[in-house]
Write an enzyme that holds these catalytic residues in place. Structure first.
Site, mmCIF file in Angstrom:
data_model
loop_
_atom_site.group_PDB
_atom_site.id
_atom_site.type_symbol
_atom_site.label_atom_id
_atom_site.label_comp_id
_atom_site.label_asym_id
_atom_site.label_seq_id
_atom_site.Cartn_x
_atom_site.Cartn_y
_atom_site.Cartn_z
ATOM 1 N N TYR A 16 0.824 -1.218 0.000
ATOM 2 C CA TYR A 16 0.000 0.000 0.000
ATOM 3 C C TYR A 16 0.849 1.256 0.000
ATOM 4 C CZ TYR A 16 -3.652 -3.162 1.719
ATOM 5 O OH TYR A 16 -4.544 -4.186 1.879
ATOM 6 N N TYR A 142 -14.384 -3.506 3.774
ATOM 7 C CA TYR A 142 -13.107 -3.965 3.223
ATOM 8 C C TYR A 142 -13.003 -5.457 3.514
ATOM 9 C CZ TYR A 142 -8.214 -5.018 2.694
ATOM 10 O OH TYR A 142 -7.038 -5.619 2.306
ATOM 11 N N ASP A 236 -17.700 -11.335 8.164
ATOM 12 C CA ASP A 236 -16.247 -11.245 8.053
ATOM 13 C C ASP A 236 -15.710 -10.685 9.377
ATOM 14 O OD1 ASP A 236 -13.612 -10.677 7.574
ATOM 15 O OD2 ASP A 236 -13.925 -9.670 5.648
ATOM 16 N N LYS A 265 -6.308 -12.517 10.957
ATOM 17 C CA LYS A 265 -5.561 -11.547 11.773
ATOM 18 C C LYS A 265 -5.125 -12.067 13.153
ATOM 19 C CE LYS A 265 -6.211 -7.338 9.264
ATOM 20 N NZ LYS A 265 -7.173 -7.411 8.172
HETATM 21 C C1 LIG Z 1 -7.394 -7.706 6.778
HETATM 22 C C2 LIG Z 1 -8.760 -8.085 6.356
HETATM 23 C C3 LIG Z 1 -8.970 -8.999 5.316
HETATM 24 C C4 LIG Z 1 -7.840 -9.573 4.496
HETATM 25 O O1 LIG Z 1 -6.950 -10.313 5.261
HETATM 26 P P1 LIG Z 1 -5.453 -10.600 4.704
HETATM 27 O O2 LIG Z 1 -4.893 -11.549 5.702
HETATM 28 O O3 LIG Z 1 -4.773 -9.270 4.702
HETATM 29 O O4 LIG Z 1 -5.594 -11.158 3.347
HETATM 30 C C5 LIG Z 1 -10.271 -9.350 5.024
HETATM 31 N N1 LIG Z 1 -11.318 -8.848 5.708
HETATM 32 C C6 LIG Z 1 -11.145 -7.963 6.716
HETATM 33 C C7 LIG Z 1 -12.331 -7.445 7.457
HETATM 34 C C8 LIG Z 1 -9.859 -7.538 7.053
HETATM 35 O O5 LIG Z 1 -9.688 -6.641 8.032
#
Ligand SMILES: *Cc1c(COP(=O)(O)O)cnc(C)c1O
Length: 416
Positions: A16, A142, A236, A265
Site C-alpha cells: 500500500y 473492506y 467477516d 488476523k
Molecule cells: C485484513 C482483512 C482482510 C484480508 O486479510 P489478509 O490476511 O490481509 O488477506 C479481510 N477482511 C477484513 C475485514 C480484514 O480486516
C-alpha cells in the site's frame, strides 16, 4: 553484506505504498509486549498491534513455546490426505466458540473471503439454484485484496481503484443506519433476491474501509432481513474477531449466528499467517453428496500449517486463562475518557470508541497522513492514520500507562 538498515527497500516491494514518495520503513530488530524496538535504539509503543494481529502483545511466552515445541516435531504436513492433532483440535475449538461446526483453514484473510464466496455460490449450485451469482456488500466495507474479495469491498476506496474494470459486479449498498435504511435494504432484497447468493458484512466495526461502527441492533435487523429472504449471511470477523469489539466474536452482541464466518488476523495471536472460513452444518450438508462435482474444490498448499495451528491453539489457551474480555472493557473505558479531549481540536468531526478500538475522525482536508505518521513516531508511538481517521487498535493486554501515552500522543499531535 552491508548493513541491512541502510537501504532496506532496495529490493523489497512494500505494501500500500507509493514507494517513490513514501517515508522509508523503520528497521525493527525486536518486539516485546506492546513495544517495537528499532535498530537505531528507539523504542515505540505500538498503537495498532501490527494490523490487529498481536492481541496478546508481541512474543507471548506461551505462544512462542508452542511454536518452538511444534517446530521440533513437525513444522508442516499437507492436509491433502493427511491430518494432524493441531488442526483437529483447533477446528474443534473454533467450532465450539462460534457455533459453526465446519472449519476450512487457509493462509490469509483474503483467501478466507474467497473461500466464503465460493462456498456460498456452490451452496446454491448444489441446491439447483445456479442463477444466484451475486453478492451484496456495504459501503466502507473492506474484505481483502484478491479479486473476489476486492469485488465485495467498497470500490470508492483507494485500495482497488486500479482494478475497477475487472472486478465482478457486486451490489455495494449503503449500510442501513435507521428504519428507513432497513426498508430500502429490504426493498433491494425483494427486487434482486433471486439473483443473490449472500450478503457479506464486517459485524459492528468496519475496519480498513473507514473504521465505522454500527449498533448490535442494526446488525441483528440486517441479519433478520437477509435470513427472511433466504440468503446466506457471511460475517467477516477477520479484523474484529477474538475480543476486539468487547465480545469474543462480534456476532454474539446481536445474538446472531452467521451461515459462514471468516477469521484471520489475531487467530494466531500475531505470530503466523493463518485464516479460516467457518460454515454452518446446513451449508456443509449442501456439499455432502455422492457426487464429486458437489465437493468444494479449494486447497491452499499450506492450509492447516502445524506451526500456525500450534500458535492459534496457544492463543485460544490465553483467551481461556487470562481475562482478555475484561481487559477490553477496561481499554474501552480508558479510550472513551482519554480520547474525549480530542473533540475540541480543530478539524475533528467525530470521536468514537467500541471495545479496544478508538477512532478520531478528521475533516479530509485536515489530515496529512505522512506528517502525522512522522510526528507520532517523534512522540514514541507507532500509529498509522488511514484515509480520514486516526485510530488505535492496541494489544488487548496493553497497560494503562502505555495506553495513556498513546491517547495523549494522538491528542497532542492533532493539536499541532
Ligand atoms: C485484513 C482483512 C482482510 C484480508 O486479510 P489478509 O490476511 O490481509 O488477506 C479481510 N477482511 C477484513 C475485514 C480484514 O480486516
Amino acid at each position: 553484506m552491508s548493513d541491512w538498515t541502510t537501504h532496506p527497500t532496495a529490493h523489497l516491494w512494500m505494501p500500500y505504498s507509493q514507494m517513490k514518495t513514501a517515508a522509508a520503513p523503520l528497521p525493527v530488530i525486536g518486539t516485546e509486549g506492546c513495544r517495537i524496538h528499532l535498530a537505531d535504539g528507539r523504542v515505540l509503543i505500538d498503537g495498532v498491534a501490527s494490523w490487529w494481529t498481536a492481541c496478546h502483545g508481541y512474543n507471548h511466552p506461551h505462544i512462542i513455546a508452542a511454536i518452538q515445541s511444534q517446530a521440533a516435531t513437525m513444522p508442516h504436513v499437507m492436509l491433502g490426505g493427511l491430518v494432524h492433532a493441531g488442526a483437529v483440535t483447533l477446528a474443534a475449538r473454533l467450532a465450539a466458540l462460534s457455533g459453526l461446526p465446519r472449519v476450512f483453514f487457509v493462509d490469509s484473510g483474503s483467501v478466507a473471503v474467497e473461500v466464503a464466496l465460493k462456498m456460498a455460490l456452490q451452496y446454491w449450485r448444489n441446491h439447483g439454484q445456479p442463477q444466484r451469482q451475486r453478492f451484496i456488500a456495504f459501503r466502507h466495507g473492506y474484505h481483502g485484496d484478491t479479486f473476489g474479495a476486492m469485488g465485495v469491498s467498497d470500490p470508492e476506496q483507494n485500495y482497488h481503484r486500479a482494478f475497477a474494470p475487472l472486478l465482478s459486479k457486486q451490489l455495494i449498498l449503503p449500510l442501513p443506519e435507521d428504519a428507513e435504511g432497513l426498508r430500502a435494504f429490504d426493498h433491494v432484497l425483494h427486487e434482486l433476491g433471486p439473483s443473490i447468493a449472500g450478503v457479506i458484512l464486517e459485524p459492528l466495526i468496519q475496519g480498513a474501509g473507514g473504521m465505522r461502527f454500527h449498533a448490535p441492533e442494526m446488525l441483528e435487523a440486517i441479519h433478520r432481513l437477509v435470513k427472511s429472504h433466504g440468503l446466506l449471511f457471511i460475517a467477516d470477523e477477520i479484523a474484529i474477531g477474538f475480543g476486539r469489539t468487547g465480545s469474543f466474536f462480534a456476532c454474539e452482541q446481536a445474538n446472531i449466528r452467521a451461515d459462514i464466518m471468516t477469521l484471520g488476523k489475531a487467530l494466531t495471536g500475531g505470530a503466523l499467517s493463518m485464516a479460516a472460513t467457518l460454515a454452518s452444518d446446513e451449508v456443509f450438508q449442501a456439499f455432502w453428496r455422492n457426487d464429486p462435482e458437489a465437493a468444494l474444490m479449494h486447497g491452499p498448499t499450506y492450509m492447516g500449517n502445524a506451526l500456525a495451528c500450534a500458535a492459534a491453539n496457544a492463543s485460544l489457551d490465553l483467551f481461556a486463562t487470562e481475562p482478555r474480555l475484561e481487559q477490553v472493557a477496561a481499554i474501552e473505558t480508558h479510550l472513551k475518557e482519554a480520547l474525549a479531549s480530542c473533540w475540541e481540536l480543530p478539524g475533528v468531526v467525530d470521536v468514537r470508541v467500541r471495545g479496544a478500538v478508538g477512532v478520531v475522525q478528521l475533516q479530509p482536508e485536515a489530515i496529512d497522513r505522512h506528517t502525522l505518521r512522522q510526528r507520532f513516531i517523534e512522540h514514541g508511538c507507532f500509529i498509522r492514520p488511514l484515509e480520514d481517521v486516526v485510530y488505535l487498535t492496541p494489544a488487548l493486554t496493553i497497560g494503562a500507562e502505555e495506553l495513556e501515552t498513546l491517547c495523549r500522543t494522538v491528542h497532542d499531535v492533532l493539536a499541532g
